[in-house]
Write an enzyme that holds these catalytic residues in place. Structure first.
Site, PDB file in Angstrom:
ATOM      1  N   HIS A   1      -6.964  -2.325   6.004  1.00  0.00           N
ATOM      2  CA  HIS A   1      -7.105  -2.426   4.542  1.00  0.00           C
ATOM      3  C   HIS A   1      -8.274  -1.563   4.055  1.00  0.00           C
ATOM      4  CE1 HIS A   1      -4.011  -5.346   4.375  1.00  0.00           C
ATOM      5  NE2 HIS A   1      -4.689  -6.348   4.886  1.00  0.00           N
TER       6      HIS A   1
ATOM      7  N   ARG B   1      -6.770  -6.494  11.141  1.00  0.00           N
ATOM      8  CA  ARG B   1      -6.002  -6.020   9.973  1.00  0.00           C
ATOM      9  C   ARG B   1      -6.911  -5.475   8.865  1.00  0.00           C
ATOM     10  NH1 ARG B   1      -0.897  -7.360   9.459  1.00  0.00           N
ATOM     11  NH2 ARG B   1      -1.096  -7.436   7.208  1.00  0.00           N
TER      12      ARG B   1
ATOM     13  N   ASN C   1       1.724 -12.428  -1.197  1.00  0.00           N
ATOM     14  CA  ASN C   1       0.548 -12.234  -0.339  1.00  0.00           C
ATOM     15  C   ASN C   1      -0.403 -13.443  -0.349  1.00  0.00           C
ATOM     16  OD1 ASN C   1       0.171  -8.639  -0.939  1.00  0.00           O
ATOM     17  ND2 ASN C   1       1.275  -9.710   0.672  1.00  0.00           N
TER      18      ASN C   1
ATOM     19  N   ASP D   1       2.094   0.306   1.947  1.00  0.00           N
ATOM     20  CA  ASP D   1       2.432  -0.577   3.062  1.00  0.00           C
ATOM     21  C   ASP D   1       2.017   0.051   4.398  1.00  0.00           C
ATOM     22  OD1 ASP D   1       3.438  -2.760   4.346  1.00  0.00           O
ATOM     23  OD2 ASP D   1       5.551  -2.287   3.998  1.00  0.00           O
TER      24      ASP D   1
HETATM   25  C1  FPP Z   1       0.202  -3.580   2.930  1.00  0.00           C
HETATM   26  O1  FPP Z   1      -0.196  -3.479   4.248  1.00  0.00           O
HETATM   27  C2  FPP Z   1      -0.899  -3.588   2.025  1.00  0.00           C
HETATM   28  C3  FPP Z   1      -1.356  -4.662   1.334  1.00  0.00           C
HETATM   29  C4  FPP Z   1      -0.790  -6.016   1.404  1.00  0.00           C
HETATM   30  C5  FPP Z   1      -2.461  -4.558   0.427  1.00  0.00           C
HETATM   31  C6  FPP Z   1      -2.750  -3.175  -0.093  1.00  0.00           C
HETATM   32  C7  FPP Z   1      -4.197  -3.144  -0.270  1.00  0.00           C
HETATM   33  C8  FPP Z   1      -4.986  -2.085  -0.121  1.00  0.00           C
HETATM   34  C9  FPP Z   1      -4.514  -0.719   0.110  1.00  0.00           C
HETATM   35  C10 FPP Z   1      -6.453  -2.262  -0.182  1.00  0.00           C
HETATM   36  C11 FPP Z   1      -6.969  -2.932  -1.419  1.00  0.00           C
HETATM   37  C12 FPP Z   1      -6.562  -2.213  -2.646  1.00  0.00           C
HETATM   38  C13 FPP Z   1      -7.394  -1.781  -3.603  1.00  0.00           C
HETATM   39  C14 FPP Z   1      -6.838  -1.132  -4.807  1.00  0.00           C
HETATM   40  C15 FPP Z   1      -8.844  -1.886  -3.499  1.00  0.00           C
HETATM   41  P1  FPP Z   1       0.222  -4.648   5.219  1.00  0.00           P
HETATM   42  O2  FPP Z   1      -0.976  -5.474   5.480  1.00  0.00           O
HETATM   43  O3  FPP Z   1       1.401  -5.390   4.674  1.00  0.00           O
HETATM   44  O4  FPP Z   1       0.624  -3.808   6.495  1.00  0.00           O
HETATM   45  P2  FPP Z   1       1.664  -4.217   7.605  1.00  0.00           P
HETATM   46  O5  FPP Z   1       3.001  -4.335   6.927  1.00  0.00           O
HETATM   47  O6  FPP Z   1       1.602  -3.075   8.552  1.00  0.00           O
HETATM   48  O7  FPP Z   1       1.180  -5.502   8.184  1.00  0.00           O
END
Ligand code: FPP
Length: 242
Positions: free
Chosen positions: A29, A25, A60, A12
């Site tokens: 990622h 954003r 999501n 996260d």
């Molecule tokens: C949370 O950050 C993360 C996600 C919803 C996706 C996790 C994905 C990755 C690490 C990249 C893709 C994965 C692979 C295995 C290729 P958030 O966007 O919720 O962050 P925030 O809470 O700060 O908005």
């Protein structure tokens, strides 16, 4: 430091990391994928047997279309690029979640990666994609209910282990340690049934900043936990590092 047999991670904070840098954003990622690479390699090196990453939750799907597409592209690029690393480290790849909802091209890529790594004997890397624990439990309940309705089993024959076997995680042991980054202290619909006795570790570090040192800190904290599984200290003595 104690190495968990099964480590689960809620990755996260990608969005906040990008915002701090006044970037979109997807920039977060992209950096998050680099952390995935680092963590996968380090866990494999430390002989973690099972690593399960929450990469895309059922909820999501509600994000803006362009963010969903960017995540799918990152995932495809990751699988393409990491196949070699998986093969050279004998990593077995696996997926949990309602993958029917994923785009066909992504699904094909996932199936292919699972197939090409199925004979590997090292760490099992599981990505939770389009995954929600309540959805997984609901799907499992439907399967069991069908068996009861068909007269194959009686309702009284339903046991905890039968439920385990109908979950997406049937081939995985329960997680020993859960890490969640970014300071949020929630489980967010991840492995609810499976984490009944999992040790929880929360860190303020945002996922793109999570490095080997942070991982080792989590393993050290895990080594100090007293896992009693509902029993007394005396019954469990000998199970602790200290
Ligand atoms: C949370 O950050 C993360 C996600 C919803 C996706 C996790 C994905 C990755 C690490 C990249 C893709 C994965 C692979 C295995 C290729 P958030 O966007 O919720 O962050 P925030 O809470 O700060 O908005």
């Amino acid at each position: 430091m104690r190495i968990p047999r099964h480590l689960a991670i809620i990755m996260d904070g990608n969005g906040r990391w990008a915002r701090q840098k006044s970037q979109p954003r997807v920039f977060g990622h992209r950096q998050g994928v680099e952390t995935v690479r680092r963590v996968v390699e380090e866990c494999s090196r430390l002989e973690v047997e099972y690593l399960t990453l929450y990469a895309f939750s059922y909820e999501n799907w509600g994000r803006p279309d362009e963010e969903i597409s960017a995540l799918m592209e990152l995932l495809t690029a990751y699988l393409k690029k990491e196949l070699e690393t998986m093969l050279s480290n004998s990593i077995r790849f696996n997926v949990i979640g309602d993958i029917e909802r994923l785009p066909t091209s992504v699904r094909r890529m996932l199936t292919d990666t699972i197939k090409r790594t199925e004979r590997n004997s090292g760490m099992t890397l599981t990505l939770a994609l389009s995954y929600g624990s309540r959805d997984e439990i609901t799907r499992a309940m439907r399967k069991i209910a069908r068996r009861v309705a068909d007269g194959e089993i009686s309702a009284d024959a339903i046991t905890e282990s039968m439920i385990d076997e109908h979950l997406d995680t049937a081939m995985l042991p329960e997680p020993d340690l859960l890490i969640r980054t970014s300071g949020e202290m929630r489980i967010s619909n991840f492995l609810l049934w499976q984490m009944a006795y999992t040790e929880l570790y929360f860190t303020h570090t945002l996922w793109p900043d999570f490095d080997h040192q942070h991982l080792h800190d989590a393993f050290r904290a895990f080594g100090r936990r007293r896992r009693r599984f509902g029993l007394t200290d005396e019954q469990r003595s000998g199970d602790f590092d200290e």
